[in-house]
Write an enzyme that holds these catalytic residues in place. Structure first.
Site, PDB file in Angstrom:
ATOM      1  N   ASN A 114      -5.539  29.955 -13.666  1.00 49.20           N
ATOM      2  CA  ASN A 114      -4.234  30.393 -14.140  1.00 49.20           C
ATOM      3  C   ASN A 114      -3.309  29.194 -14.306  1.00 49.20           C
ATOM      4  O   ASN A 114      -3.400  28.213 -13.584  1.00 49.20           O
ATOM      5  CB  ASN A 114      -3.625  31.444 -13.201  1.00 49.20           C
ATOM      6  N   PHE A 118       5.029  29.873 -12.428  1.00 48.83           N
ATOM      7  CA  PHE A 118       6.131  30.516 -11.698  1.00 48.83           C
ATOM      8  C   PHE A 118       6.928  31.457 -12.601  1.00 48.83           C
ATOM      9  O   PHE A 118       8.164  31.471 -12.575  1.00 48.83           O
ATOM     10  CB  PHE A 118       7.075  29.477 -11.087  1.00 48.83           C
ATOM     11  N   SER A 189       1.700  24.351  -6.278  1.00 52.35           N
ATOM     12  CA  SER A 189       1.210  24.897  -7.541  1.00 52.35           C
ATOM     13  C   SER A 189       0.982  23.747  -8.524  1.00 52.35           C
ATOM     14  O   SER A 189       1.834  22.872  -8.667  1.00 52.35           O
ATOM     15  CB  SER A 189       2.225  25.874  -8.141  1.00 52.35           C
ATOM     16  N   ASN A 191       0.993  24.127 -11.682  1.00 53.84           N
ATOM     17  CA  ASN A 191       1.450  24.600 -12.982  1.00 53.84           C
ATOM     18  C   ASN A 191       2.939  24.383 -13.248  1.00 53.84           C
ATOM     19  O   ASN A 191       3.457  24.841 -14.258  1.00 53.84           O
ATOM     20  CB  ASN A 191       1.115  26.090 -13.130  1.00 53.84           C
ATOM     21  N   THR A 192       3.630  23.700 -12.348  1.00 54.27           N
ATOM     22  CA  THR A 192       5.003  23.259 -12.581  1.00 54.27           C
ATOM     23  C   THR A 192       4.984  21.742 -12.560  1.00 54.27           C
ATOM     24  O   THR A 192       4.552  21.133 -11.571  1.00 54.27           O
ATOM     25  CB  THR A 192       5.959  23.805 -11.504  1.00 54.27           C
ATOM     26  N   LYS A 231       3.033  25.561   2.004  1.00 57.29           N
ATOM     27  CA  LYS A 231       1.758  25.805   1.324  1.00 57.29           C
ATOM     28  C   LYS A 231       1.324  24.545   0.595  1.00 57.29           C
ATOM     29  O   LYS A 231       2.080  23.997  -0.226  1.00 57.29           O
ATOM     30  CB  LYS A 231       1.871  26.965   0.341  1.00 57.29           C
ATOM     31  N   ASN A 260      -3.662  26.204  -1.826  1.00 61.02           N
ATOM     32  CA  ASN A 260      -3.392  26.742  -3.151  1.00 61.02           C
ATOM     33  C   ASN A 260      -4.631  26.544  -4.038  1.00 61.02           C
ATOM     34  O   ASN A 260      -5.722  26.257  -3.551  1.00 61.02           O
ATOM     35  CB  ASN A 260      -2.160  26.031  -3.739  1.00 61.02           C
TER      36      ASN A 260
END
Length: 356
Positions: A114, A118, A189, A191-192, A231, A260
């Site tokens: 994915n 966010f 994450s 993805n940021t 995390k 994560n």
């Protein structure tokens, strides 16, 4: 036990685009909670109490953040028998996330990729949804009067420069604090843009110092101390894990969630979608997660709360997390592949292990 076997629903869900299936599932859980439809996914909660960071968990199995980003389906998720449910990640302002498609199944490897970014409706909407949950009625009840523990996961907006990231986390902490049993700070994450830079020594030190200072102020304001969890990513070497462990102890952070999603693709080479950008979760991240858990336990010693997540698709997978050093576990991708029965399977395996 669930009246409708997940095996009957899965082919339909897997025939849909992954994000569409995700949205339908959350909508069903939100709309069906408290109605007869809830029995389609309901599990009796396995009784295996444990105290972690001062929280009395009914059992050791939690839902990882990411499934319910907007806190719409807390009650429906709780009905699956989780001992604790974590929702979010929420950012101060609403944001659409990355362009679709941004979620991909790799069924041959029981994995997902994915790059959601966010996507969420923002802090105000998130808190309003939490307030509708029956678990919001009194978050101070963490003993026999609390049927489940609720964790709220916070992050930064994509448009916020990384050097101002602490501002977003402080806004998030203040916003969710009155409603949470614990708060998770998501700095892992992939993805940021640049988010994982916050795991570096100086940036992490500054962020944790600011969060602990604000936590103390909020504890006085609300007459209640809400634990903070950090995390972290699986893509860390041993020296980086040691540095994070040192920072956790230095700032008296109450716990750590490992891990994560991963950027590694070694375990899925040749699979359809394997080269899509984003974080890989599910079975392929299992061993990387376990490695980080072992290193954290060695660095932190006994007694420091560690929640293990990554690649749990069976009771045996969860036991491996406990044996690596975790105190409790979370699942997400396993729930998509195995369905709600996985919650009871894992909880029963951990209870049997605890009694052995």
């Amino acid at each position: 036990m669930a009246l409708v076997p997940y095996g009957l629903a899965r082919p339909f869900l897997f025939s849909l685009d992954p994000e569409t299936a995700h949205e339908h599932t959350i909508d069903m859980l939100a709309r069906g909670a408290g109605t007869p439809l809830q029995w389609a996914w309901c599990n009796a909660r396995v009784h295996d109490p444990v105290t972690l960071a001062g929280l009395a968990l009914p059992n050791r199995v939690g839902l990882a953040a990411g499934l319910d980003k907007n806190a719409r389906a807390i009650d429906g998720l709780a009905a699956m028998g989780f001992g604790f449910v974590e929702v979010g990640t929420v950012t101060p302002l609403a944001q659409p996330g990355n362009p679709r498609p941004r979620m991909f199944r790799l069924p041959a490897r029981e994995a997902l990729i994915n790059r959601m970014g966010f996507n969420n409706e923002g802090l105000q909407a998130f808190v309003a949804n939490v307030e509708k949950s029956r678990f919001h009625s009194d978050p101070r009840k963490t003993g026999a009067g609390q049927r489940m523990i609720l964790g709220l996961n916070i992050g930064k907006n994509a448009v916020t420069p990384i050097e101002r990231a602490t501002d977003d986390y402080l806004i998030g902490l203040a916003g969710v604090y009155p409603h949470a049993n614990y708060v998770t700070v998501n700095i892992s994450s992939p993805n940021t843009k640049n988010l994982r830079d916050l795991q570096s020594d100086a940036a992490l030190d500054a962020l944790l110092a600011a969060l602990k200072s604000r936590q103390a102020e909020l504890a006085d304001e609300h007459a209640r101390r809400v634990p903070l969890f950090l995390k972290i990513a699986p893509d860390l070497d041993e020296s980086q894990v040691q540095a994070i462990a040192d920072a956790l102890q230095k700032h008296a952070i109450e716990g750590v969630i490992a891990t994560n999603t991963t950027l590694a693709r070694d375990a899925v080479q040749g699979q359809p979608h394997a080269q899509e950008a984003g974080g890989l979760s599910g079975a392929p991240v299992r061993e990387a997660s376990n490695r980080v858990i072992r290193q954290l336990r060695a660095a932190l010693g006994q007694g420091f709360p560690i929640i293990g997540v990554g690649g749990i698709l069976s009771g045996a997978d969860a036991l491996a997390k406990i044996e690596a050093g975790a105190d409790a576990v979370q699942i997400y991708t396993g729930l998509i592949y195995k369905g709600p029965a996985l919650v009871a399977e894992v909880a029963q395996a951990l209870r049997a292990h605890a009694k052995a």
